[in-house]
Design an enzyme around this catalytic site. Structure first.
Site, short mmCIF file in Angstrom:
data_model
loop_
_atom_site.label_atom_id
_atom_site.label_comp_id
_atom_site.label_asym_id
_atom_site.label_seq_id
_atom_site.Cartn_x
_atom_site.Cartn_y
_atom_site.Cartn_z
N GLY A 112 -7.14 7.14 -1.53
CA GLY A 112 -7.59 6.56 -2.79
C GLY A 112 -6.89 7.08 -4.02
O GLY A 112 -7.23 6.69 -5.14
N ARG A 147 0.83 -1.22 0.00
CA ARG A 147 0.00 0.00 0.00
C ARG A 147 0.86 1.25 0.00
O ARG A 147 1.96 1.27 0.55
CB ARG A 147 -0.87 0.05 1.25
CG ARG A 147 -2.05 -0.89 1.26
CD ARG A 147 -2.92 -0.58 2.48
NE ARG A 147 -4.20 -1.25 2.42
CZ ARG A 147 -4.48 -2.41 3.02
NH1 ARG A 147 -3.55 -3.04 3.70
NH2 ARG A 147 -5.69 -2.94 2.92
N HIS A 185 -37.52 35.43 9.25
CA HIS A 185 -38.25 35.63 10.51
C HIS A 185 -38.43 34.31 11.25
O HIS A 185 -38.12 34.20 12.44
CB HIS A 185 -39.60 36.27 10.21
CG HIS A 185 -40.42 36.52 11.44
ND1 HIS A 185 -41.36 35.64 11.90
CD2 HIS A 185 -40.40 37.54 12.31
CE1 HIS A 185 -41.91 36.12 13.00
NE2 HIS A 185 -41.35 37.28 13.28
N MET A 239 -3.58 6.83 -4.79
CA MET A 239 -2.48 6.01 -5.30
C MET A 239 -2.87 4.53 -5.29
O MET A 239 -4.00 4.18 -4.92
CB MET A 239 -1.23 6.29 -4.47
CG MET A 239 -0.69 7.71 -4.75
SD MET A 239 0.82 8.08 -3.85
CE MET A 239 0.20 8.28 -2.20
#
Lengths: 889, 889
Positions: free
Chosen positions: B106, B97, B460, B108
């Site tokens: 997310g 990773r 209001h 690479m």
């Protein structure tokens, strides 16, 4: 040698000069100037402001030297006039007046008829052959001297006078005869004695010094001090004192008095105009009890005096290089000029005189331009009520003078009726409404003038009327309109549809009945004059600016308007409002289809039908302005301004669109906004309905390509309104560029263009640096900027703004005159930050202020490249711009 | 010695540390940190960002040293795990990773199940006892490796998979059995060969280096580059690569997976809460196919694992000093923690946990305060929809979340009906209207919640609901209300008056039917927590400011509101709106008499009747706030808000005043304005009707004198609204001082007071130097300032503002979150220029932004003395202020 503090004038000479204002005060310097110029002013002398300062420094004492100087000058005066103060045969009488270097009208003290005493009154009676006049002068002097010099209670004199009147059983001063006035004099002497503790001084020299000191003392009275503070008058050392012989036009048949103008103040013709009365005082001419003679009759009656006067006329015009308004008195065959000043004149005369005087070599072109005010210039473009008729007419209502000029016609209460009456009945009408809306354009177009009961200087009625060059009065609160009954009530009086009114948009006044109108004519001189203004404008010098030139553009929505404006000298269009086009008969139906479209597809279908129509408009405008830039603003107003509100129209729309009446009504209702001015409009529509702007950009650029193909130069500038954040602009610019690329591709040709924005939201001005990254030009929409910076709705300010201006909470209506203190800061910030991000950013103004002179000068100073105003104001702006250049050299 | 580029983690130790983010990336540093802390993360190693930089510098080649280092670490990993890459018996599988120093989720590449080959698949089948799972993992790896590492066309793999499914006549992946998956693997291998030209590599080391390089290469893929540019991520040298052993919870009955929280995320109780499933993967827990077990059952089922987990829980809380949300997997009896992070929690839990952790010595008070967001704090003050019930309820409409909290009740369409149903029928109602107006106050007061179809965050309805602490949703465009038929249509479905709805004002969501509500209870902890926030707030340090303290005031119009706010910690009233008082039954009739008065005298007569009533209100408020400042704003809204529009009411008024119905109607009509927001209101009324403000000032100051006489301290601050020019203020201040002098004289006593103004008009901010000459305090009315700076009507923005926020033209609704870029400039200018003219000028804010956290921080930074907000937001402001002090230390 001791310093000189007293300056003689009279007999065609003077010791002082016109540039000695500081020492002699304004009045003293002018008297010296006139006397030197050979104007026979009544002789006298001026005691300097320095003497006043010394008086205060020296514990309110005068040095011996001054006393000696005054005595010498008094002797010289008596000799010149051949009269002596206090003389029992032919007494000299003098006035003692203040006169500082800065004008302070009425703030300090004055003593008239000085020299009057028990002997002199007899002398004056003899020499005038009018005993009553002499005793009246005596009692007036007693009162004035007692009041001004000795501080006697004004009331006591009034009581004395009233007791004599009561005893005789009369009410008017004029009903008192010589004997009565003698009694008054006795009573006044007693009042004096009671208050002062001594007898009234018979010695004229004692009277004189008392009066001189009283004038000096009045320099520091609270009123004068406050006036100087309020008017920021600083650095003055004191007031001068003018001792001047009094002359009388009522000393018999060889005496007289009159007023005259060296040229005609109405037309400007070089013609000696005036009126006079023999054996009369100035107030007799003014009061209108006797009818004065035309000046020309004096040439026959007294050719010698007339010749003297005519010589003085030439002399004065050469000396002052301007048309003079002068007052003269003939005292026993001797001519005296009491006053000369630059004469007031109509706009027509102002221009004619200025142009003539350049031709005569009296003044330069620059002086000519300087001398005519924008207000004077404005007059020559509009009909006006004949001044003679106006005198006797009563103003029945007043409102804001929204668009200048006069108009007369029958009143109608709806735009449809206006069209009907004009087109079908051949009438002239004034359109009277509570307020107008874009649906009323047709009726406004045919009306002679427009009158509304609400709204301010930038309300719809005001803006559109100015654009049409049509007289308009808005915010006329006195009008109570009952649309159902077709009546108009003003202060309880009820008027019907069809009643005749006359309105003066320049003054904001409404008259009952038709009054005769006149229209000034002045073609040749006007063009010449405006050409000079343009020459001066071309010399603009604004260091640090990429482009020095200060241009005048126009706000025009149609080829016709564009042509008019170009004819008036407009150098391009600064604001072309595309939405007005949608109200034309062929487009409004399609535009409404677009608005009520159920989905994007049906909206696009309607827009596709509009595109060629709008393109045609743009072709016309670009052709009319060939070679000049044309800024076109994309759709700005909220959609509810375009939808119908009447049942028949809604049904028609339902038929056209296939949408049910119920659904249409719901749709129309959903467009309602509580504060439409702050609602869903401008680029906000462009974001939510991108297809609308896409259509407009396509129409503009395909028109540009078409006109360019014909060989004409085009400079369209696409303006995106109401931008508040740079992202709005970047999104809409990207959309526009996509459309433009497509147009160019399909046409196989291109045309130059710019994309920019209006700066009309305060936040846009504050973030102008970011916005200028995307915008190629800025145009300040100072109407909306004023609304938002002040929090004023231009449609609702009528309830309080008039009072604000009257109470001086605001100096001016900020919708008419740009508020430089507040709104101006936003303009300055916008220009500065915008140019920092993009040094060659083109910056203009297209709010209604673009035609207002002080605002034009502000725009010039702030470095704007141009102002844009309604076609009929273009000449005004040209002049105002020339003035701005001159003022800021 | 060569530099170290590979860092091991696992087995309770790690070579890296938490502070090595730059070198190891965020993920790598965290894995190291967890491992060192004794958390059993699946072991692995991190290749440094420096290696990534070198890879690029060196033409995408690695030095031999790195290859050696990786080989060594891989060997260590295999040893620790007791498995080998590619092993046919018990294979090690790893993930590869990315992980840079800044989070780039997310962007690479990632490769999972690496190490799979023809041998390993058999090994995994054996060790898992699940052949299908093994082959599925293999085919997934083939696809991922081919796609990510070799750039094979994703489509080709899909086609291959589909062809197998088609052959078998099934549609779902799950319908494929082991044999089918074997076929898929064969086909995938062919796809790979076709694309790459070589066979799929069976060598895990070759797979590993391919994957490492793919991750490195993805550092410069266009997506990642763009992400860094958009998020302004600069100065990073590259990504690290994390090679980590994969663990599986589905390798038989001794495997499992679960999620848990170290404390209860709903209540904050210190209770170990979680769920797990044996022989399952993480996605099985999420997917809900099998029902997970409560964590506590693990204590019986597997006391050993449970004890490990419980130990880790303590360890993690000590280490991270916060409640953790963790994911775990048990792989064949060994516990692994896959992820731990600070757990999301309810507001209730956030406060409870923060306070408990201070007591436990885990964190400081300051950390506790920092950790709770204002949004979390807000939750504890309002009822909420029971989360369980909410899950299954459908949102039928969405609008702006104007006032937080949930409410349920029967819908009614008028304020009168609301009052009737509640008072006479004992019902709970939700008031549903197009928009609300001051006339609706009574109905709003009794309703459980308020729902409108138009309006924005400061409309209001929104302002009043927040003031009342009542849930409200505004601008809910989906609602089509038919008042006549008393129906409400939402997307075609028609609802009747009396139908039950539930609304969530916090989320801006509307539900059909009644949903159960719950109300958090947390008294002791809350007070303690807020006291800490106040302690921090008291340490404010703003050099150059006369008064350092940053106060929290409240907007309150009644003694009741004041008491609530004081109870919530308000240190005074920043805005008391006097007009709301006029709507009370006893006053509105008199107030209307005042409005329609024919002349000043009758107006004064009506006002004289109002004075004692208004004074009574002020006495109550000043007593409730004794010892604290109370800013009272004089009448602000336009008069037409007060007049009746229904025939019966008009007739009643005619009877009361003796004015004819016709005349009344005309009067009411004349009060109508096109843009009331920019109309005749605020100090403009004070100028045109001075007697109204005179009455109010008299009421305030005679109340102040009365309360002071009772021995209480009073600090009334009279605030003049809507000032745009200094002259308005100087006139109204002089008027007020005259009245005050009279009040003091008549009472024979005095009381302290201040006179100041609201800064809510852009021009006022721009001319603040002049205005501060007259004003003793400023209060920024940022509602109106936002309206005018943007040119947005708060009542009409519903048509475009939601789209603006969605399209990110605006970051936030500027009526909810102060626009610091634009409106903020006006506040800054106002403060700076105001203080230049008057250094001790007291400056606050009373717009709705006073309770919004980022705006509170802006006010603190800009040197304001206080913020003022609705009573129920006071605690939020106290917390936000503490955060501001901490952030700006």
């Amino acid at each position: 040698m001791a310093e000189k503090n007293v300056y003689f004038f009279g007999g065609g000479e003077a010791e002082g000069t016109v540039d000695m204002r500081e020492l002699l005060g304004g009045k003293g310097a002018n008297l010296a100037d006139m006397s030197s110029a050979g104007v026979p002013v009544p002789a006298g002398f001026t005691i300097s402001t320095r003497a006043c300062a010394a008086y205060y420094e020296n514990n309110k004492q005068h040095p011996e030297a001054l006393k000696k100087e005054v005595a010498e000058h008094l002797a010289r005066l008596e000799k010149l006039m051949g009269k002596k103060l206090g003389d029992g045969t032919d007494p000299l009488l003098v006035s003692v007046r203040s006169g500082a270097a800065a004008s302070m009208p009425g703030m300090m003290d004055t003593v008239l008829n000085l020299g009057m005493n028990d002997k002199a009154v007899e002398g004056l009676a003899k020499v005038s052959g009018n005993e009553r006049f002499a005793w009246d002068a005596y009692r007036r002097f007693l009162q004035m001297f007692g009041d001004v010099v000795k501080g006697c209670d004004h009331e006591k004199f009034e009581e004395a006078l009233n007791s004599v009147k009561a005893a005789k059983g009369v009410e008017e001063d004029l009903d008192l005869d010589t004997e009565d006035l003698k009694k008054v004099v006795e009573k006044y002497k007693a009042v004096y004695r009671d208050h002062v503790g001594t007898d009234f001084p018979q010695d004229p020299v004692e009277q004189l010094w008392g009066s001189i000191n009283a004038v000096f003392n009045s320099w520091h009275n609270p009123r004068a001090e406050k006036y100087r503070k309020l008017n920021n008058i600083k650095g003055l050392i004191g007031t001068a004192v003018n001792v001047q012989s009094m002359v009388y036009g009522n000393l018999g048949d060889t005496s007289g008095t009159g007023v005259c103008f060296t040229r005609d103040a109405s037309t400007g013709e070089n013609y000696f105009y005036g009126e006079y009365l023999m054996n009369a005082q100035g107030e007799d001419v003014v009061a209108g009890i006797r009818t004065p003679q035309p000046l020309q009759t004096l040439a026959d009656a007294n050719p010698d005096i007339y010749k003297q006067l005519d010589d003085i006329r030439s002399k004065l015009e050469k000396h002052y290089r301007d048309m003079q308004d002068l007052e003269f008195t003939i005292q026993q065959g001797t001519l005296y000029i009491l006053q000369t000043r630059n004469g007031k004149r109509t706009g027509l005369a102002a221009i004619k005189i200025a142009v003539d005087m350049v031709a005569e070599g009296l003044i330069t072109k620059e002086e000519a331009v300087k001398r005519v005010t924008p207000e004077q210039l404005d007059q020559v473009f509009h009909p006006m009520i004949d001044p003679a008729a106006r005198k006797s007419a009563r103003v029945i209502a007043k409102g804001l003078n929204a668009s200048p000029g006069a108009a007369a016609g029958e009143i109608v209460f709806t735009a449809d009726e206006a069209e009907d009456w004009v087109k079908n009945k051949g009438k002239k009408v004034l359109l009277v409404r509570r307020e107008t809306s874009p649906e009323d354009i047709g009726g406004m177009h045919v009306a002679e003038g427009i009158l509304t009961s609400t709204g301010g200087m930038t309300s719809h009625a005001a803006v559109v009327a100015r654009g049409m060059g049509k007289p308009s009065i808005v915010g006329c609160k006195a009008l109570q309109i009952d649309h159902a009954k077709k009546t108009l009530t003003i202060e309880g009086k009820v008027y019907q549809e069809g009643d005749f009114f006359t309105m003066d948009g320049t003054a904001g006044e409404v008259f009952e009945g038709p009054l005769p109108l006149i229209k000034p004519e002045l073609k040749g001189e006007l063009d010449e004059f405006l050409a000079w203004a343009d020459e001066i404008r071309a010399t603009a010098n604004r260091p640090g600016l990429t482009d020095q030139v200060f241009k005048i553009r126009t706000n025009a929505d149609t080829p016709g308007d564009a042509a008019v404006a170009r004819n008036y000298g407009a150098q391009g269009i600064g604001l072309c409002r595309t939405e007005h086009m949608f109200f034309e008969e062929d487009k409004i139906a399609i535009f409404r289809e677009m608005i009520v479209a159920k989905d994007v597809e049906s909206r696009k279908k309607a827009l596709a039908k509009l595109m060629p129509l709008q393109k045609k408009d743009f072709v016309g405008i670009l052709e009319a302005m060939a070679g000049l830039p044309v800024t076109i603003r994309l759709l700005d107003p909220p959609l509810h301004e375009f939808v119908p509100h009447e049942a028949a129209q809604i049904e028609q729309l339902a038929k056209n669109t296939g949408v049910s009446v119920d659904e249409l009504k719901r749709k129309i209702e959903s467009l309602h906004e509580l504060n439409p001015m702050l609602g869903h409009r401008g680029c906000r529509l462009g974001i939510t309905y991108p297809e609308v702007y896409d259509m407009q950009v396509e129409a503009i650029m395909s028109a540009a390509v078409e006109v360019a193909k014909k060989g004409m130069e085009v400079e369209p500038e696409i303006m995106i309104p109401l931008v508040g954040t740079v992202k709005e602009l970047s999104i809409l610019k990207a959309n526009a560029e996509k459309v433009i690329a497509r147009v160019f591709e399909e046409a196989g040709a291109t045309a130059p263009y710019k994309i920019g924005t209006m700066i009309e939201i305060p936040r846009a001005a504050l973030t102008a640096d970011a916005i200028a990254q995307e915008a190629e030009f800025f145009s300040f929409g100072t109407n909306d900027l004023t609304q938002m910076a002040f929090g004023y709705s231009r449609d609702d300010v009528g309830t309080f703004l008039p009072q604000y201006v009257e109470d001086e909470i605001l100096e001016d209506d900020p919708f008419a005159v740009l508020d430089q203190t507040g709104v101006g800061q936003l303009v300055e910030i916008g220009v500065e930050r915008g140019r920092k991000a993009r040094p060659d950013l083109k910056v203009g103004i297209c709010g209604e202020h673009g035609g207002e002179p002080s605002s034009v000068e502000f725009c010039y100073r702030t470095g704007l490249n141009y102002v844009s105003c309604s076609p009929y104001r273009v000449p005004i702006a040209r002049l105002a711009a020339a003035h701005a250049v001159l003022k800021n050299r």
